[in-house]
Motif scaffolding. Structure first.
Motif, PDB file in Angstrom:
ATOM      1  N   LEU A 328      43.379  39.251  44.295  1.00 29.89           N
ATOM      2  CA  LEU A 328      43.844  38.860  43.073  1.00 29.89           C
ATOM      3  C   LEU A 328      42.864  39.222  41.835  1.00 29.89           C
ATOM      4  N   GLU A 329      41.740  38.815  42.484  1.00 33.69           N
ATOM      5  CA  GLU A 329      40.508  38.791  41.384  1.00 33.69           C
ATOM      6  C   GLU A 329      40.461  40.438  40.907  1.00 33.69           C
ATOM      7  N   GLU A 330      40.530  41.160  42.064  1.00 28.53           N
ATOM      8  CA  GLU A 330      40.286  42.697  41.658  1.00 28.53           C
ATOM      9  C   GLU A 330      41.496  43.363  40.805  1.00 28.53           C
ATOM     10  N   VAL A 331      42.685  42.807  41.127  1.00 25.62           N
ATOM     11  CA  VAL A 331      43.866  43.324  40.587  1.00 25.62           C
ATOM     12  C   VAL A 331      43.896  42.867  39.070  1.00 25.62           C
ATOM     13  N   GLY A 332      43.269  41.575  38.649  1.00 24.02           N
ATOM     14  CA  GLY A 332      43.393  40.947  37.572  1.00 24.02           C
ATOM     15  C   GLY A 332      42.376  41.680  36.680  1.00 24.02           C
ATOM     16  N   THR A 333      41.319  41.840  37.219  1.00 21.82           N
ATOM     17  CA  THR A 333      40.201  42.300  36.483  1.00 21.82           C
ATOM     18  C   THR A 333      40.329  43.645  36.085  1.00 21.82           C
ATOM     19  N   ARG A 334      41.008  44.579  36.900  1.00 20.90           N
ATOM     20  CA  ARG A 334      41.380  45.965  36.545  1.00 20.90           C
ATOM     21  C   ARG A 334      42.412  46.159  35.424  1.00 20.90           C
TER      22      ARG A 334
END
Ligand code: ZN
Length: 404
Positions: A328-334
């Motif tokens: 979720l962190e990666e998807v959000g940051t991207r």
């Protein structure tokens, strides 16, 4: 691939607005098992059906809608939240997570996407703490023993359900590949920090104890200061020491002395006994245990005072799956979303699934002024758009992951 914010908001108003009072100062009443609750899940089910899912209602009022995948022997990816509200609740608590799940299904249909795993959109019943206890719908589904405890059994007849109904809705947690929930924060951390989203690391455990300090009651006029064993003065000292002790543990550790009972509680008598109500919350049970033992040491060292700590309740924390948090962190940051990791101080259905061994992830969206369980509850559409987009992308990424 973009979600359609306008469609999402319109459907949120239509489904999540059911149970709204005519009087503007009152909010939405869609309590578990109420007529308006069932109207809402039936409309929600019709919308899901139009998006190609097969909705069914189980015998405790949860709505489950399945979307077949390419490999239907695989466990399902679960997506959803709860559809019941508190009395005079708002539009967003619970309903938003359900409607975001619907919007994700609408986009998949428009794009003609079939996932590898089957997907199940779930609207849980009775998440809000009513007579059956909070998260009843998800506890029943996950086969938690306490969904059939004495309190639940006593209150069932009023809602027209039986223990057999509760047993009939049990599902094997292994049937879920993962579970994703979007929910409003119901606090003001995200707003204060100017962030779009919180990635939930876990739901804190709660331990409550009573601390009893025994000194000696005596005449408030004839006992010189040097000869007193004042339990209330000792309590004040102890609380200050606990305040210091608490700084040893990182966030989200918190402790609160929420109540003091002073005996005999008269102006003319030195307090001989004080009962302190202690509550601690954290994701790490060892921190709570450490805090209790250090508090016990500090209490034992209070001059002229006998101290005892009695444990009352202990609810374990539920920790979200690290792989889900990272995803979720990666998807959000991207996606250019500003976010932080945070613990939840309130209970949620995601906690029950996480506690049943289902790899679970949860995101929080900012609540205006931190308000919830109130008609004034509001989450800005900009945040909703970002949140729904992250859910959709996380869902597709999850489909390619083997978590079990
Ligand atoms: Zn909720």
């Amino acid at each position: 691939m973009e979600i359609n914010l306008q469609r999402l908001i319109e459907r949120l108003e239509a489904v999540g607005g059911l149970g709204r009072s005519d009087r503007p100062e009152r909010g939405i009443d869609r309590m578990a098992f109420s007529e308006d609750y069932y109207r809402a899940i039936s409309l929600f089910g019709r919308l899901l059906k139009a998006e190609g899912l097969s909705p069914t209602q189980d015998r405790v009022g949860n709505l489950i809608a399945r979307r077949p995948g390419l490999e239907n022997d695989l466990p399902a990816i679960g997506l959803g939240s709860h559809m019941d509200t508190v009395t005079d609740g708002g539009l967003y608590d619970g309903a938003l997570g359900c409607l975001v799940a619907l919007e994700c299904m609408a986009v998949l249909r428009e794009r003609g996407i079939t996932t590898r795993h089957p997907i199940e959109v779930i609207a849980f019943n009775a998440e809000e703490g009513g007579p059956m206890g909070g998260t009843f719908g998800s506890r029943a589904m996950m086969g938690k023993e306490n969904a059939l405890d004495q309190n639940a059994r006593q209150n069932m007849p009023a809602f027209g359900i039986t223990p057999e109904d509760v047993l009939s809705v049990r599902r094997d947690p292994a049937g879920f590949h993962s579970f994703l929930e979007l929910h409003i924060e119901q606090g003001s951390v995200l707003e204060r920090e100017g962030l779009d989203m919180g990635i939930v690391t876990g739901i804190v455990g709660i331990t409550r104890c009573q601390i009893v300090l025994e000194g000696a009651s005596n005449h408030a006029g004839t006992t010189p200061m040097g000869y007193r064993r004042d339990a209330l003065v000792a309590a004040a000292r102890l609380i200050c020491q606990m305040q210091e002790l608490a700084t040893r543990y990182p966030e989200p550790f918190v402790f609160t002395i929420g109540n003091l009972e002073v005996f005999p509680g008269m102006a003319t008598v030195i307090p001989g006994r004080v009962n302190l109500q202690l509550e601690m919350r954290d994701l790490v049970p060892e921190h709570i245990e450490d805090f209790i033992s250090r508090t016990a040491e500090a209490a034992a060292a209070l001059p002229g005072i006998k101290a005892e700590i009695k444990r009352q309740i202990s609810k374990p924390p539920a920790v979200m799956d690290e792989r889900m948090i990272a995803l979720l962190e990666e998807v959000g940051t991207r996606a250019g979303v500003s976010l932080r990791r945070m613990a939840s101080g309130a209970g949620h259905d995601a906690q029950v699934l996480a506690g049943s061994g289902v790899p679970t992830g949860m995101i929080f969206l900012p609540s205006k002024d931190g308000i919830s369980h109130n008609p004034a509850e509001f989450t800005h559409p900009d945040f909703i758009k970002k949140g729904a987009q992250v859910m959709l992308e996380a869902l597709l990424r999850l489909d390619a992951m083997d978590l079990r």
